[in-house]
Motif scaffolding. Structure first.
Motif, mmCIF file in Angstrom:
data_model
loop_
_atom_site.group_PDB
_atom_site.id
_atom_site.type_symbol
_atom_site.label_atom_id
_atom_site.label_comp_id
_atom_site.label_asym_id
_atom_site.label_seq_id
_atom_site.Cartn_x
_atom_site.Cartn_y
_atom_site.Cartn_z
ATOM 1 N N THR A 1 -0.973 -4.444 -2.285
ATOM 2 C CA THR A 1 -1.427 -3.711 -1.706
ATOM 3 C C THR A 1 -1.398 -2.268 -1.985
ATOM 4 O OG1 THR A 1 -1.292 -5.124 0.329
ATOM 5 C CG2 THR A 1 -1.557 -2.545 0.938
ATOM 6 N N ALA A 2 0.053 -1.983 -2.323
ATOM 7 C CA ALA A 2 0.342 -0.440 -2.830
ATOM 8 C C ALA A 2 -0.350 -0.040 -4.089
ATOM 9 C CB ALA A 2 1.704 -0.145 -3.053
ATOM 10 N N ILE A 3 -0.492 -0.944 -4.858
ATOM 11 C CA ILE A 3 -1.221 -0.335 -6.332
ATOM 12 C C ILE A 3 -2.531 -0.438 -6.230
ATOM 13 C CG2 ILE A 3 -1.316 -1.019 -8.674
ATOM 14 C CD1 ILE A 3 1.363 0.264 -7.960
ATOM 15 N N ALA A 4 -3.201 -1.371 -5.681
ATOM 16 C CA ALA A 4 -4.523 -1.343 -5.308
ATOM 17 C C ALA A 4 -5.031 -0.233 -4.756
ATOM 18 C CB ALA A 4 -5.214 -2.659 -4.568
ATOM 19 N N ILE A 5 -4.346 0.281 -3.738
ATOM 20 C CA ILE A 5 -4.675 1.580 -2.931
ATOM 21 C C ILE A 5 -4.598 2.792 -4.282
ATOM 22 C CG2 ILE A 5 -4.110 3.158 -1.202
ATOM 23 C CD1 ILE A 5 -2.904 0.866 0.456
ATOM 24 N N THR A 6 -3.444 2.724 -4.875
ATOM 25 C CA THR A 6 -3.244 4.005 -5.846
ATOM 26 C C THR A 6 -4.241 4.005 -6.910
ATOM 27 O OG1 THR A 6 -0.973 3.747 -5.321
ATOM 28 C CG2 THR A 6 -1.447 4.952 -7.334
ATOM 29 N N GLU B 1 3.369 0.626 2.044
ATOM 30 C CA GLU B 1 2.521 0.509 1.153
ATOM 31 C C GLU B 1 1.691 1.782 1.032
ATOM 32 O OE1 GLU B 1 3.042 -1.796 3.038
ATOM 33 O OE2 GLU B 1 2.966 -3.937 2.293
ATOM 34 N N ALA B 2 1.152 2.260 2.159
ATOM 35 C CA ALA B 2 0.374 3.456 2.346
ATOM 36 C C ALA B 2 1.102 4.719 1.795
ATOM 37 C CB ALA B 2 -0.288 3.879 3.457
ATOM 38 N N LEU C 1 3.213 7.965 -5.033
ATOM 39 C CA LEU C 1 3.036 7.548 -6.334
ATOM 40 C C LEU C 1 1.956 8.379 -6.955
ATOM 41 C CD1 LEU C 1 3.939 5.711 -8.684
ATOM 42 C CD2 LEU C 1 2.531 4.023 -7.829
ATOM 43 N N VAL C 2 1.059 8.737 -6.199
ATOM 44 C CA VAL C 2 -0.294 9.439 -6.548
ATOM 45 C C VAL C 2 0.445 10.778 -6.915
ATOM 46 C CG1 VAL C 2 -2.387 10.631 -5.963
ATOM 47 C CG2 VAL C 2 -1.889 8.206 -5.539
ATOM 48 N N ASP C 3 1.103 11.413 -6.341
ATOM 49 C CA ASP C 3 1.783 12.708 -6.811
ATOM 50 C C ASP C 3 2.507 12.644 -7.769
ATOM 51 O OD1 ASP C 3 0.441 13.725 -4.607
ATOM 52 O OD2 ASP C 3 2.157 13.898 -3.172
ATOM 53 N N ALA D 1 -4.294 3.293 -16.722
ATOM 54 C CA ALA D 1 -4.745 1.953 -16.146
ATOM 55 C C ALA D 1 -3.334 1.404 -15.372
ATOM 56 C CB ALA D 1 -5.115 1.135 -17.211
ATOM 57 N N PHE D 2 -3.673 0.637 -14.356
ATOM 58 C CA PHE D 2 -2.336 -0.067 -13.878
ATOM 59 C C PHE D 2 -2.589 -1.500 -13.960
ATOM 60 C CE2 PHE D 2 -3.653 3.605 -11.118
ATOM 61 C CZ PHE D 2 -2.515 4.180 -10.732
#
Length: 264
Positions: free
Chosen positions: A44-49, A15-16, A22-24, A92-93
């Motif tokens: 997890t992944a999208i919450a972090i992003t 996820e990390a 994804l951020v890049d 927005a996500f």
């Protein structure tokens, strides 16, 4: 209209690492709306992003409408007790149930690009431990007798267990304080927004006030019976049958009467 472009990861990542990749990708292409299906990985992944990009994350999305540059997003809110519509004008996500939206017919990618995942050397999994599994599978129960703070002590829960047995082996549920605070029952029994969501044919709530957090976990029950000595308990507004009485008087009497009826 089909898919304009498909990105393919060259390797499986956690996820990390996915979040960093994804951020890049979002920054490089200035993507504004990022939608993903509900899954353990994406939670997890999208919450972090979203946190990294300081953008809102809207979960449980059920409808989308485009109006010019404004995207109207409808989602289930307040513990699934209401549908909320918000207007999105910036990044927005969105997270939606996997089967909520149908895919575009004959969607075909115009081009593809393979991405090299971004490594995160600073994160290391030291160990993993499986959550202990109890015998209770309250989500699958058709009959549930649930207990709350109306019980004065742990030993008194036997009144609910006796009623559950007479009802044909009903599962025992509970409100948050019973499992999380008092530890009278394990979290396997916890019904609510932060606990388990259930949808039995019969839900008997004993000594539970009926706060929104608890109601969110059992609102899909077919028949709800509430036993509480407080006539102003919120639960009485969300039940099929309500009994205003001291549980210590009513529950033993109910159990006794059911036993008599079963003997006939």
């Amino acid at each position: 209209m089909g898919v304009a472009k498909a990105y393919i990861l060259s390797a499986q990542i956690d996820e990390a690492s996915f979040s960093e990749t994804l951020v890049d990708l979002i920054n490089a292409n200035n993507y504004s709306v990022i939608a993903v299906p509900v899954s353990k990985f994406f939670k997890t992944a999208i919450a972090i992003t979203a946190q990294k990009l300081s953008a809102p994350l809207i979960v449980d999305v059920i409808d989308l409408k485009q109006s010019g540059n404004v995207l109207e997003v409808t989602y289930n809110g307040i513990g699934n007790r209401a549908q909320v519509t918000v207007k999105v004008t910036d990044r927005a996500f969105l997270m939606a149930p996997p089967a909520r939206f149908k895919p575009v017919e004959k969607a075909t990618a115009i081009s593809t690009e393979t991405l090299q995942p971004k490594a995160i050397p600073s994160i290391k999994v030291v160990s993993t431990e499986e959550k202990p599994k109890g015998k209770v599978r309250i989500e699958d129960a058709e009959l549930i007798v649930s207990v709350g703070r109306g019980f004065k002590k742990q030993d008194d829960l036997k009144l609910a267990f006796e009623l559950a047995e007479v009802l044909g082996g009903a599962e025992i549920g509970c409100s948050r304080p019973i499992a999380a605070d008092l530890k009278w029952l394990s979290e396997d029994h916890w019904v609510g927004l932060s606990g388990h969501k259930v949808r039995p044919k019969l839900y008997v709530a004993i000594g539970i006030s009926g706060q929104p957090q608890h109601l969110a976990g059992m609102m899909e029950s077919k028949t709800v019976v509430v036993i509480n000595n407080d006539p102003n308990a919120p639960f009485f507004k969300n039940c099929d049958y309500g009994v205003v009485e001291d549980l210590y008087k009513f529950v033993p009497a109910l159990t006794k009467r059911l036993k008599e009826l079963l003997k006939k």
